[in-house]
Design an enzyme around this catalytic site. Sequence first.
Site, PDB file in Angstrom:
ATOM      1  N   PHE A   1       9.717  -9.482  46.288  1.00 19.32           N
ATOM      2  CA  PHE A   1       9.896 -10.007  44.926  1.00 19.32           C
ATOM      3  C   PHE A   1      10.335 -11.470  44.993  1.00 19.32           C
ATOM      4  O   PHE A   1      11.190 -11.913  44.245  1.00 19.32           O
ATOM      5  CB  PHE A   1      10.930  -9.151  44.174  1.00 19.32           C
ATOM      6  CG  PHE A   1      10.524  -7.704  44.077  1.00 19.32           C
ATOM      7  CD1 PHE A   1       9.674  -7.269  43.073  1.00 19.32           C
ATOM      8  CD2 PHE A   1      10.950  -6.779  45.025  1.00 19.32           C
ATOM      9  CE1 PHE A   1       9.270  -5.952  42.990  1.00 19.32           C
ATOM     10  CE2 PHE A   1      10.559  -5.447  44.957  1.00 19.32           C
ATOM     11  CZ  PHE A   1       9.714  -5.035  43.943  1.00 19.32           C
TER      12      PHE A   1
ATOM     13  N   LYS B   1       5.806  -3.015  41.967  1.00 19.97           N
ATOM     14  CA  LYS B   1       5.578  -4.463  42.065  1.00 19.97           C
ATOM     15  C   LYS B   1       4.718  -4.964  40.896  1.00 19.97           C
ATOM     16  O   LYS B   1       5.056  -5.929  40.220  1.00 19.97           O
ATOM     17  CB  LYS B   1       4.914  -4.791  43.405  1.00 19.97           C
ATOM     18  CG  LYS B   1       4.515  -6.255  43.576  1.00 19.97           C
ATOM     19  CD  LYS B   1       5.731  -7.168  43.554  1.00 19.97           C
ATOM     20  CE  LYS B   1       5.380  -8.598  43.266  1.00 19.97           C
ATOM     21  NZ  LYS B   1       5.228  -9.457  44.387  1.00 19.97           N
TER      22      LYS B   1
ATOM     23  N   ASN C   1       5.981  -7.562  37.635  1.00 20.35           N
ATOM     24  CA  ASN C   1       5.373  -8.831  37.226  1.00 20.35           C
ATOM     25  C   ASN C   1       4.769  -8.740  35.824  1.00 20.35           C
ATOM     26  O   ASN C   1       4.850  -9.687  35.037  1.00 20.35           O
ATOM     27  CB  ASN C   1       4.311  -9.275  38.246  1.00 20.35           C
ATOM     28  CG  ASN C   1       4.955 -10.009  39.416  1.00 20.35           C
ATOM     29  OD1 ASN C   1       6.168 -10.227  39.431  1.00 20.35           O
ATOM     30  ND2 ASN C   1       4.159 -10.387  40.396  1.00 20.35           N
TER      31      ASN C   1
ATOM     32  N   PHE D   1      13.925 -15.095  31.723  1.00 28.18           N
ATOM     33  CA  PHE D   1      12.511 -15.058  31.319  1.00 28.18           C
ATOM     34  C   PHE D   1      12.347 -14.989  29.802  1.00 28.18           C
ATOM     35  O   PHE D   1      11.464 -14.332  29.274  1.00 28.18           O
ATOM     36  CB  PHE D   1      11.765 -13.914  32.035  1.00 28.18           C
ATOM     37  CG  PHE D   1      11.306 -14.366  33.406  1.00 28.18           C
ATOM     38  CD1 PHE D   1      12.224 -14.734  34.360  1.00 28.18           C
ATOM     39  CD2 PHE D   1       9.958 -14.487  33.705  1.00 28.18           C
ATOM     40  CE1 PHE D   1      11.835 -15.208  35.599  1.00 28.18           C
ATOM     41  CE2 PHE D   1       9.553 -14.960  34.944  1.00 28.18           C
ATOM     42  CZ  PHE D   1      10.499 -15.320  35.889  1.00 28.18           C
ATOM     43  N   LEU D   2      13.238 -15.696  29.116  1.00 34.06           N
ATOM     44  CA  LEU D   2      13.103 -15.844  27.664  1.00 34.06           C
ATOM     45  C   LEU D   2      12.985 -17.318  27.297  1.00 34.06           C
ATOM     46  O   LEU D   2      13.346 -17.707  26.193  1.00 34.06           O
ATOM     47  CB  LEU D   2      14.296 -15.202  26.950  1.00 34.06           C
ATOM     48  CG  LEU D   2      14.341 -13.667  26.938  1.00 34.06           C
ATOM     49  CD1 LEU D   2      15.571 -13.172  26.187  1.00 34.06           C
ATOM     50  CD2 LEU D   2      13.082 -13.073  26.308  1.00 34.06           C
TER      51      LEU D   2
ATOM     52  N   CYS E   1       0.702 -15.364  40.622  1.00 30.10           N
ATOM     53  CA  CYS E   1       1.157 -13.963  40.630  1.00 30.10           C
ATOM     54  C   CYS E   1       1.124 -13.308  39.252  1.00 30.10           C
ATOM     55  O   CYS E   1       0.406 -12.338  39.042  1.00 30.10           O
ATOM     56  CB  CYS E   1       2.562 -13.888  41.209  1.00 30.10           C
ATOM     57  SG  CYS E   1       2.644 -14.547  42.876  1.00 30.10           S
TER      58      CYS E   1
ATOM     59  N   LYS F   1      -2.385 -12.923  37.593  1.00 27.85           N
ATOM     60  CA  LYS F   1      -3.265 -12.073  38.400  1.00 27.85           C
ATOM     61  C   LYS F   1      -2.773 -10.626  38.409  1.00 27.85           C
ATOM     62  O   LYS F   1      -3.573  -9.688  38.268  1.00 27.85           O
ATOM     63  CB  LYS F   1      -3.294 -12.634  39.831  1.00 27.85           C
ATOM     64  CG  LYS F   1      -4.145 -11.866  40.812  1.00 27.85           C
ATOM     65  CD  LYS F   1      -4.405 -12.666  42.066  1.00 27.85           C
ATOM     66  CE  LYS F   1      -3.191 -12.775  42.943  1.00 27.85           C
ATOM     67  NZ  LYS F   1      -3.035 -11.730  43.950  1.00 27.85           N
TER      68      LYS F   1
ATOM     69  N   LYS G   1       5.180 -24.452  37.628  1.00 29.36           N
ATOM     70  CA  LYS G   1       6.597 -24.372  37.248  1.00 29.36           C
ATOM     71  C   LYS G   1       7.322 -25.404  38.099  1.00 29.36           C
ATOM     72  O   LYS G   1       6.715 -26.010  38.995  1.00 29.36           O
ATOM     73  CB  LYS G   1       7.162 -22.966  37.466  1.00 29.36           C
ATOM     74  CG  LYS G   1       7.237 -22.548  38.936  1.00 29.36           C
ATOM     75  CD  LYS G   1       7.999 -21.244  39.074  1.00 29.36           C
ATOM     76  CE  LYS G   1       8.246 -20.928  40.539  1.00 29.36           C
ATOM     77  NZ  LYS G   1       9.021 -19.713  40.742  1.00 29.36           N
TER      78      LYS G   1
HETATM   79  C1  UGA Z   1       6.707 -14.238  40.336  1.00 29.01           C
HETATM   80  C2  UGA Z   1       7.883 -13.268  40.162  1.00 29.01           C
HETATM   81  O1  UGA Z   1       8.920 -13.869  39.390  1.00 29.01           O
HETATM   82  C3  UGA Z   1       8.457 -12.858  41.543  1.00 29.01           C
HETATM   83  O2  UGA Z   1       9.482 -11.885  41.357  1.00 29.01           O
HETATM   84  C4  UGA Z   1       7.330 -12.267  42.379  1.00 29.01           C
HETATM   85  O3  UGA Z   1       7.786 -11.900  43.692  1.00 29.01           O
HETATM   86  C5  UGA Z   1       6.222 -13.289  42.517  1.00 29.01           C
HETATM   87  O4  UGA Z   1       5.742 -13.655  41.204  1.00 29.01           O
HETATM   88  C6  UGA Z   1       5.113 -12.649  43.320  1.00 29.01           C
HETATM   89  O5  UGA Z   1       4.499 -11.699  42.839  1.00 29.01           O
HETATM   90  O6  UGA Z   1       4.908 -13.024  44.504  1.00 29.01           O
HETATM   91  P1  UGA Z   1       6.474 -16.875  40.752  1.00 29.01           P
HETATM   92  O7  UGA Z   1       4.990 -16.685  40.670  1.00 29.01           O
HETATM   93  O8  UGA Z   1       7.039 -17.735  41.827  1.00 29.01           O
HETATM   94  O9  UGA Z   1       7.224 -15.448  40.903  1.00 29.01           O
HETATM   95  O10 UGA Z   1       6.876 -17.507  39.351  1.00 29.01           O
HETATM   96  P2  UGA Z   1       7.974 -17.200  38.211  1.00 29.01           P
HETATM   97  O11 UGA Z   1       9.263 -17.817  38.559  1.00 29.01           O
HETATM   98  O12 UGA Z   1       7.979 -15.754  37.912  1.00 29.01           O
HETATM   99  O13 UGA Z   1       7.345 -18.000  36.975  1.00 29.01           O
HETATM  100  C7  UGA Z   1       6.047 -17.644  36.500  1.00 29.01           C
HETATM  101  C8  UGA Z   1       5.650 -18.480  35.323  1.00 29.01           C
HETATM  102  O14 UGA Z   1       6.384 -18.115  34.160  1.00 29.01           O
HETATM  103  C9  UGA Z   1       5.840 -19.988  35.472  1.00 29.01           C
HETATM  104  O15 UGA Z   1       4.675 -20.635  34.978  1.00 29.01           O
HETATM  105  C10 UGA Z   1       7.033 -20.311  34.609  1.00 29.01           C
HETATM  106  O16 UGA Z   1       6.991 -21.625  34.097  1.00 29.01           O
HETATM  107  C11 UGA Z   1       6.865 -19.275  33.508  1.00 29.01           C
HETATM  108  N1  UGA Z   1       8.129 -18.911  32.824  1.00 29.01           N
HETATM  109  C12 UGA Z   1       9.148 -18.324  33.522  1.00 29.01           C
HETATM  110  C13 UGA Z   1       8.247 -19.119  31.458  1.00 29.01           C
HETATM  111  O17 UGA Z   1       7.314 -19.627  30.789  1.00 29.01           O
HETATM  112  N2  UGA Z   1       9.405 -18.747  30.820  1.00 29.01           N
HETATM  113  C14 UGA Z   1      10.437 -18.175  31.490  1.00 29.01           C
HETATM  114  O18 UGA Z   1      11.462 -17.854  30.846  1.00 29.01           O
HETATM  115  C15 UGA Z   1      10.308 -17.964  32.875  1.00 29.01           C
END
Ligand code: UGA
Length: 363
Positions: free
Chosen positions: A69, A122, A126, A166-167, A177, A180, A237
Amino acid sequence: MGTPARADGRADLRQVEEVARTIAPLLDGYKLIVEKSTVPARTASWIDWTIRRLAGPEREFDVASNPEFLREGTAVRDFLEPDRIVIGADTRRARSLLRDLYETNFDCPIVVTSVTAAELIKHTSNAFLATKISFINLVSDLCAELGDVATVARGVGLDPRIGGHFLDAGLGFGGSCLPKDLRALITVAEDNGVDVAMLREVERINTARVDRLLAKVERALWVLPHKVIGVLGVAFKANTDDIRGAPSLAIIPRLHGAGAILRIYDPIAARNFQKLYPPDDRLTYVESAFEAARGADALVILTEWDEFRTLDLDTIRSLVRTPIVVDGRNLFEPARMRAASFEYYSLGRGDASLLAEPQRVRI
Ligand code: UGA
């Protein structure tokens, strides 16, 4: 190993099969094969069957699932300080090997379950994170008329049953991730006869964020040809140079196609973006946010880098041609931007604008 999405949204498992086929003839003595990649439920069964067919019945092995994760940008910390460990194993031997590996080294809850349930955990994690983001983005569209989404999210997230993570409303989720895995869960669910209308809506809301932002840009600038736009951020991000699934990939070509002159800055991801979109007479890459701001008709923020949050607004205002910021990540307090004499457009918080009526996107 890679599990890219196929055109129909299903995970392409060629690389996984290839590894199974490679391992099969090499097995000598008991081996535990642990699946770490994010894969659809029942992939471990396919690995098991593939090896069994090719290696013969006398080979001793188990296939387990131990999903990770880890987030991009904080992967090492996430690995060293996990909030949970999931062990999916269908035999006592596999279970105890993985338990021994983790129990002595980590002090967090360990979920021990079947291989298929571990795979599902998993994808569900996501997809749920994606759902949270789309939910708050839907609320943010409502807040654009009625309130401030950041305050609403804080008020809601303090309920421990909901949680504040995540809000953050904005341009939605990108990366390699969440989009997909959401898609893959949709196809797995459909294959199993489950109605996934809700998950499709999560996807639709996310895709529509790009149009929302472009409508704001048009509302701010009216006519786009020959307008200079400083673009801050192309990474999906903050704290990564990864642009896969980034909103910038949808937004920048549309601004460019509409005739704007783009000056793009990202602390580390611009190099990757440049490979796909080389510079031309209306698209350049610059070395700082200040350079992007110089002579700009507007700044458009696409990534939530801390470096942008802490920008010196007086300097920015002295550099731009017109003090207009369109913020896809809600990095600034609208009142502060107003006080600093900026026209400020963000998502879900009411705009500090000279115009009254919203317009439709035409880009
Ligand atoms: C995500 C999951 O958070 C990990 O737990 C997981 O292990 C990983 O995928 C994976 O499957 O390998 P990641 O892809 O690094 O991690 O990115 P996140 O931090 O989850 O952010 C995803 C997207 O959501 C980004 O574009 C971010 O800008 C956006 N986001 C996140 C929001 O728009 N709002 C939020 O409050 C949080």
